[in-house]
Motif scaffolding. Structure first.
Motif: not given
Lengths: 317, 225
Positions: A156-168
């Motif tokens: 939403x806030x147009x981040x530069x980085x996306x962290x995925x912690x065991x997202x799947x």
């Protein structure tokens, strides 16, 4: 985009101190999808939380987008976190808010006006492919849909980085596939840098350009994903790759010392006729043969017992 | 028939009693929440692993709350009479009873609020932290919102407890249905009045509890499919 310099995270417990992350240095370039894999308890989840400082490092420095997070005041850190999105294994949606309201929350925290954030939230729901779920509450959504809302919220806030912690990790295989392709699309479209923590090796293999392997709080090996999976060098990496469900993909190399060129030829000839194993063979010269085989148990045992019968010495590489 | 006529004569008294009881209960609950809600938030925030972990503050708050809670309400009622007089100028009547009710109920409410807020999924709080939310923001936009159904249930329990407390104050002239039950039912052996006041109390408690539970279910977005 993301740089960790000699980062250590120490927890104090009653029985002493535990290093959850030990002397880790990482350099993740802009636009990369970077995987961090390892057994549970290896320190992956702590490591990813050091990147947005949900966990404060005991030692070392963390840089995101050139800014040293470890040096920021609390207020500036909160602002910096708005350019780092995060998604979680259990989705962590607000259960009392609708999908739309969940996505509006980070916008409202970042100071957006209500009308504007509503508009953006609708747009983001469209982007993650579930525009019709705006009014639905998380309890009415499937796992895959919840993760889509979480992704929209994180973006939403147009981040530069996306962290995925065991997202799947909490998703069924088909939702996993669709979430991974969504992440991959987002990476291509927005150029966002993605850090993906997982214990599912196939996840890292399918979308990460680079991967690091964590074992006992340290990064034991890192590099381009394909190379790392096919030719693991460290013990930690081999152990992880062999223990995984992806077993047939992990390769094992055995060097046999036949003694002479003649003997080597015989061995190669006979080894290739052993039933039920797939190998590729490379003659190395001076009587050495390099077998490369898929490390499912049967093949390895068969080849070893064959070499044993022929009383030929060998080593595992 | 005769019994009913007798009771009908008492109706003006009873209706005044109901009004006083409701006034005491509602006013005390509101004021007790004004104290108990922030206290409950403070308990959760300063607890181990809380937003602002302060173990010593947490300990002190906890002990203070336990001290007040361990004093039986009838004792508290009498014990703080000087304080009550200081604030409202008298120790008689429903207005005066509000003071001990607030003092007695606030710590109870603090514990109820604490319990509700602790049920909030730590993952939701972590997600808000990752968004860059301040602690105040997390309390108001995440914890209090996510705990809403549980807070409403807690409020239903609190308000019924306060109603029961308010009836106890009848022994020291606190007003309301409790005073009627004591003065008529107990001192004048009017068991019919006793029966009617007790019935009225039961009905009011049921009503509060039922409304609270329905409201909690209505606002909870988790249970719907």
């Amino acid at each position: 985009m993301i740089q960790l310099k000699n980062v250590t995270k120490t927890y104090k417990t009653r029985s002493g101190t535990i290093d959850a992350v030990k002397d880790v240095s990482l350099d993740i370039a802009k636009g990369e999808i970077y995987g961090i894999i390892g057994f549970s308890g290896a320190g992956k989840s702590t490591l990813v939380r050091l990147i947005n400082m949900l966990e404060r490092p005991s030692q070392g420095q963390v840089f995101v987008g050139g800014e040293e997070l470890t040096a920021l005041s609390r207020k500036k850190l909160l602002a910096a976190r708005r350019s780092i999105g995060m998604i979680f294994q259990q989705f962590n949606l607000m259960m009392q808010r609708s999908a739309l309201e969940n996505i509006m929350l980070p916008l409202s925290i970042a100071g957006y006006k209500k009308q504007e954030s509503k508009k953006r939230a609708h747009m983001l729901l469209e982007r993650v492919g579930i525009p019709e779920k705006a009014a639905a509450y998380p309890s009415q959504l499937s796992g895959g849909q919840k993760q889509r809302v979480a992704i929209a919220r994180a973006l939403a806030t147009e981040p530069k980085v996306l962290l995925c912690d065991e997202a799947t990790s909490a998703l069924d295989p088909s939702s996993t596939e669709s979430i991974l392709s969504l992440l991959s699309d987002i990476n291509t479209d927005m150029g966002i840098t993605i850090v993906l923590i997982t214990h599912q090796l196939h996840v890292a293999r399918s979308i990460c350009s680079k991967t690091a392997i964590m074992e006992n709080s340290r990064i034991v090996e890192s590099g381009y994903t394909g190379q790392l999976f096919d030719y693991p060098k460290s013990q930690g990496a081999k152990k992880l790759l062999m223990a995984s469900e992806d077993k047939p993909r992990a390769m094992l190399s055995i060097r046999a010392f036949a003694g002479s060129q003649e003997a080597a030829k015989d061995i190669i000839g006979e080894a290739c006729t052993i039933e039920g194993i797939g190998l590729s063979v490379l003659y190395e010269g001076s009587g050495n043969v390099l077998f490369s085989l898929q490390s499912d148990e049967g093949s390895e045992e068969k080849l070893k017992s064959f070499l044993g019968q022929k009383s030929i010495s060998f080593e595992e590489l | 028939m005769e019994a009913l006529e007798k009771l009908a004569k008492l109706w003006p008294l009873l209706s005044k009693g109901i009004a006083e009881s409701l006034y005491m209960t509602v006013a005390s609950t509101l004021m007790a929440y004004a104290i108990g809600l922030p206290l409950g938030i403070a308990l959760v925030a300063t607890d181990k692993g809380g937003l602002r972990e302060m173990r010593i503050v947490n300990r002190i708050l906890g002990v203070l709350i336990n001290i007040v809670r361990s004093v039986p309400f009838v004792i508290l009622l009498v014990a703080i009479m000087p304080f009550t007089r200081l604030i409202v100028g008298t120790t008689l009547g429903s207005k005066a009873t509000v003071v001990p009710l607030v003092v007695g109920a606030a710590p109870f409410i603090a514990r109820m609020v604490e319990g509700s807020l602790k049920e909030v999924d730590p993952g939701a709080i972590e997600a808000a932290q990752a968004m860059g939310a301040s602690d105040a923001r997390i309390i108001f936009s995440v914890m209090l919102v996510e705990a809403r159904p549980s807070l409403v249930l807690g409020a239903a329990i609190s308000i019924t407890t306060i109603l029961a407390y308010s009836a106890m104050s009848g022994f020291v002239g606190g007003g309301g249905l409790g005073t009627i039950a004591i003065n008529y039912g107990y001192y004048r052996y009017r068991s019919d009045v006793m029966l009617v006041t007790v019935t009225l109390l039961v009905v009011i408690v049921q009503a509060f509890q039922e409304i609270g539970m329905r409201l909690a279910r209505y606002i909870d977005k988790r249970a719907r499919t």
